[in-house]
Design an enzyme around this catalytic site. Structure first.
Site, PDB file in Angstrom:
ATOM      1  N   SER A 119      49.751  36.318  38.288  1.00 51.92           N
ATOM      2  CA  SER A 119      50.172  36.550  36.902  1.00 51.92           C
ATOM      3  C   SER A 119      48.991  36.859  36.004  1.00 51.92           C
ATOM      4  O   SER A 119      49.174  37.373  34.902  1.00 51.92           O
ATOM      5  CB  SER A 119      50.833  35.291  36.336  1.00 51.92           C
ATOM      6  OG  SER A 119      51.882  34.866  37.124  1.00 51.92           O
ATOM      7  N   HIS A 140      52.433  42.940  40.276  1.00 49.97           N
ATOM      8  CA  HIS A 140      52.968  41.821  39.497  1.00 49.97           C
ATOM      9  C   HIS A 140      54.436  42.042  39.165  1.00 49.97           C
ATOM     10  O   HIS A 140      54.778  42.789  38.256  1.00 49.97           O
ATOM     11  CB  HIS A 140      52.116  41.669  38.217  1.00 49.97           C
ATOM     12  CG  HIS A 140      52.507  40.511  37.371  1.00 49.97           C
ATOM     13  ND1 HIS A 140      52.336  40.487  36.006  1.00 49.97           N
ATOM     14  CD2 HIS A 140      53.069  39.316  37.683  1.00 49.97           C
ATOM     15  CE1 HIS A 140      52.769  39.339  35.528  1.00 49.97           C
ATOM     16  NE2 HIS A 140      53.222  38.613  36.524  1.00 49.97           N
ATOM     17  N   GLU A 152      54.089  45.415  37.143  1.00 44.89           N
ATOM     18  CA  GLU A 152      52.774  45.818  36.612  1.00 44.89           C
ATOM     19  C   GLU A 152      51.887  46.062  37.829  1.00 44.89           C
ATOM     20  O   GLU A 152      51.723  45.163  38.659  1.00 44.89           O
ATOM     21  CB  GLU A 152      52.159  44.628  35.838  1.00 44.89           C
ATOM     22  CG  GLU A 152      52.094  44.765  34.358  1.00 44.89           C
ATOM     23  CD  GLU A 152      51.408  43.564  33.695  1.00 44.89           C
ATOM     24  OE1 GLU A 152      51.449  42.417  34.199  1.00 44.89           O
ATOM     25  OE2 GLU A 152      50.811  43.780  32.636  1.00 44.89           O
ATOM     26  N   ASN A 190      51.151  39.016  30.465  1.00 41.71           N
ATOM     27  CA  ASN A 190      50.859  37.625  30.112  1.00 41.71           C
ATOM     28  C   ASN A 190      49.818  37.472  29.019  1.00 41.71           C
ATOM     29  O   ASN A 190      49.730  36.425  28.394  1.00 41.71           O
ATOM     30  CB  ASN A 190      50.485  36.834  31.358  1.00 41.71           C
ATOM     31  CG  ASN A 190      51.736  36.491  32.133  1.00 41.71           C
ATOM     32  OD1 ASN A 190      52.720  36.055  31.547  1.00 41.71           O
ATOM     33  ND2 ASN A 190      51.736  36.735  33.427  1.00 41.71           N
TER      34      ASN A 190
HETATM   35  P1  NAI Z   1      56.322  28.537  43.413  1.00 44.56           P
HETATM   36  O1  NAI Z   1      55.676  27.224  43.137  1.00 44.56           O
HETATM   37  O2  NAI Z   1      57.805  28.680  43.239  1.00 44.56           O
HETATM   38  O3  NAI Z   1      55.998  29.031  44.917  1.00 44.56           O
HETATM   39  C1  NAI Z   1      54.726  29.048  45.483  1.00 44.56           C
HETATM   40  C2  NAI Z   1      54.890  28.953  46.995  1.00 44.56           C
HETATM   41  O4  NAI Z   1      53.627  29.224  47.612  1.00 44.56           O
HETATM   42  C3  NAI Z   1      55.335  27.566  47.472  1.00 44.56           C
HETATM   43  O5  NAI Z   1      56.473  27.715  48.303  1.00 44.56           O
HETATM   44  C4  NAI Z   1      54.116  27.068  48.256  1.00 44.56           C
HETATM   45  O6  NAI Z   1      54.470  26.248  49.365  1.00 44.56           O
HETATM   46  C5  NAI Z   1      53.488  28.362  48.719  1.00 44.56           C
HETATM   47  N1  NAI Z   1      52.076  28.269  49.067  1.00 44.56           N
HETATM   48  C6  NAI Z   1      51.081  27.579  48.453  1.00 44.56           C
HETATM   49  N2  NAI Z   1      49.906  27.746  49.090  1.00 44.56           N
HETATM   50  C7  NAI Z   1      50.154  28.584  50.138  1.00 44.56           C
HETATM   51  C8  NAI Z   1      49.353  29.129  51.177  1.00 44.56           C
HETATM   52  N3  NAI Z   1      48.059  28.849  51.278  1.00 44.56           N
HETATM   53  N4  NAI Z   1      49.932  29.943  52.079  1.00 44.56           N
HETATM   54  C9  NAI Z   1      51.265  30.234  51.997  1.00 44.56           C
HETATM   55  N5  NAI Z   1      52.070  29.736  51.038  1.00 44.56           N
HETATM   56  C10 NAI Z   1      51.528  28.921  50.127  1.00 44.56           C
HETATM   57  O7  NAI Z   1      55.530  29.603  42.510  1.00 44.56           O
HETATM   58  P2  NAI Z   1      56.025  31.021  41.962  1.00 44.56           P
HETATM   59  O8  NAI Z   1      56.612  30.850  40.606  1.00 44.56           O
HETATM   60  O9  NAI Z   1      56.817  31.710  43.013  1.00 44.56           O
HETATM   61  O10 NAI Z   1      54.631  31.764  41.731  1.00 44.56           O
HETATM   62  C11 NAI Z   1      53.928  32.372  42.810  1.00 44.56           C
HETATM   63  C12 NAI Z   1      52.926  33.382  42.270  1.00 44.56           C
HETATM   64  O11 NAI Z   1      53.619  34.375  41.508  1.00 44.56           O
HETATM   65  C13 NAI Z   1      51.850  32.797  41.338  1.00 44.56           C
HETATM   66  O12 NAI Z   1      50.641  33.493  41.532  1.00 44.56           O
HETATM   67  C14 NAI Z   1      52.436  33.081  39.962  1.00 44.56           C
HETATM   68  O13 NAI Z   1      51.446  33.144  38.953  1.00 44.56           O
HETATM   69  C15 NAI Z   1      53.059  34.453  40.207  1.00 44.56           C
HETATM   70  N6  NAI Z   1      54.129  34.816  39.277  1.00 44.56           N
HETATM   71  C16 NAI Z   1      55.016  33.879  38.823  1.00 44.56           C
HETATM   72  C17 NAI Z   1      56.008  34.225  37.932  1.00 44.56           C
HETATM   73  C18 NAI Z   1      56.974  33.201  37.440  1.00 44.56           C
HETATM   74  O14 NAI Z   1      57.732  33.485  36.495  1.00 44.56           O
HETATM   75  N7  NAI Z   1      57.042  32.015  38.032  1.00 44.56           N
HETATM   76  C19 NAI Z   1      56.164  35.597  37.452  1.00 44.56           C
HETATM   77  C20 NAI Z   1      55.226  36.540  38.050  1.00 44.56           C
HETATM   78  C21 NAI Z   1      54.230  36.130  38.903  1.00 44.56           C
END
Ligand code: NAI
Length: 283
Positions: A119, A140, A152, A190
């Site tokens: 993000s 993104h 993005e 963001n």
């Molecule tokens: P989330 O907390 O729902 O999911 C993250 C997942 O990554 C978890 O299932 C976790 O077990 C896994 N994980 C952690 N370390 C890992 C590793 N070393 N290898 C494989 N899997 C691993 O988080 P979310 O919301 O899906 O965010 C993920 C990414 O997307 C972040 O970089 C966030 O900034 C970005 N993002 C999030 C948005 C949102 O609205 N939540 C929007 C756009 C981008």
């Protein structure tokens, strides 16, 4: 470049959404997470969303089956070598992302593109831990991925035109509209959204108004479809804090200082909708 196989790292809310839209649009997908429990949760989420689409007569039972058949879950990185593009969507933490990119760089096919759904973290810095910075890029997606139209596409300092074009083509094959953005903290989305959310949290922190009323002002007064605090809960308060820290560190300006109330909620484990409590409570 022919892209047929996609690997997604992280099966959380974003990763599972990315895997879903890729599979729905004909790509073979490997969905990877650290624990089986997480991949199962990600797959269950995809199934649930597709089922809802059947009920709303947007897709058929057969479409759902085809989509699910294209997704393979795994907790090991053994499939990394088969992918034409790997999209990382693990937690918003630079050290975690660097570790993942080092591992992917070792295992991925020579032609493979390594993309990150970060993000706000610098693409150039993530790319620098690999031996192929010209094939590293930001992709993104917005949350929820199956619904939101924008991607993005962020060019790191060394991202090649070929990589940029391939990723913009993938975005349009997923029926998304992409915009080209250069690598600065928070990119465009963001950099604009998060200071607004942070300011909304400050208004609650300073007792100016309740979360409900802050959200009402922005919904009814500014015609936003969702109030900023509801949106923060939806994004995840941990992710919001990581992004504010990246903006604060990247620009060094105090206007990006994360609100202490945001820090407090994250320390309490109130991460928003995903943990059942944030500015609001969820069942
Ligand atoms: P989330 O907390 O729902 O999911 C993250 C997942 O990554 C978890 O299932 C976790 O077990 C896994 N994980 C952690 N370390 C890992 C590793 N070393 N290898 C494989 N899997 C691993 O988080 P979310 O919301 O899906 O965010 C993920 C990414 O997307 C972040 O970089 C966030 O900034 C970005 N993002 C999030 C948005 C949102 O609205 N939540 C929007 C756009 C981008």
């Amino acid at each position: 470049m022919k892209i047929a196989q996609v690997m997604v790292i992280g099966a959380g809310q974003m990763g599972s959404g990315i895997a879903q839209v890729c599979a729905e649009n004909g790509y073979e997908v490997f969905l990877h997470d650290l624990k089986e429990e997480q991949t199962k949760k990600g797959i269950a989420g995809i199934e649930k969303r597709l089922q809802r689409n059947i009920e709303k007569e947007r897709i058929t039972e057969q479409d759902k089956e085809q989509t699910m058949k294209r997704i393979q879950a795994s907790t090991k990185l053994e499939n990394a070598g088969k992918a034409d593009i790997i999209i990382e969507a693990a937690v918003e933490n630079m050290e975690v992302k660097k570790t993942i990119f080092r591992q992917l760089d070792e295992r991925a096919a020579e032609h493979a593109i390594l993309a990150t759904n970060t993000s706000s973290l610098p693409i150039t810095e993530i790319a620098a831990v690999t031996s192929r910075p010209e094939q590293v890029i930001g992709m993104h997606f917005m949350n929820p991925v199956p619904v939101m139209k924008l991607v993005e596409v962020i060019r790191g300092l060394q991202t090649s035109d070929e990589t940029y074009e391939a990723v913009a083509d993938i975005a349009s094959s997923l029926k998304k509209t992409s915009v080209e953005v250069n690598d600065f903290p928070g990119f465009v989305s963001n950099r604009i959204l998060m200071p607004m959310i942070n300011e909304a949290i400050y208004t609650v922190y300073e007792g100016v108004a309740s979360p409900e009323d802050v959200d009402q002002v922005m919904k009814l007064g500014m015609n936003h479809p969702m109030g900023p605090l509801t949106l923060a809960d939806f994004i995840g308060l941990d992710t919001c804090l990581y992004i504010m820290e990246t903006l604060h560190e990247g620009f060094g300006d105090d206007k990006y200082r994360p609100c202490p109330l945001l820090r407090k909620y994250v320390k309490a484990g109130w991460l928003g909708k995903k943990t059942g409590r944030g500015f609001y409570q969820y069942n």
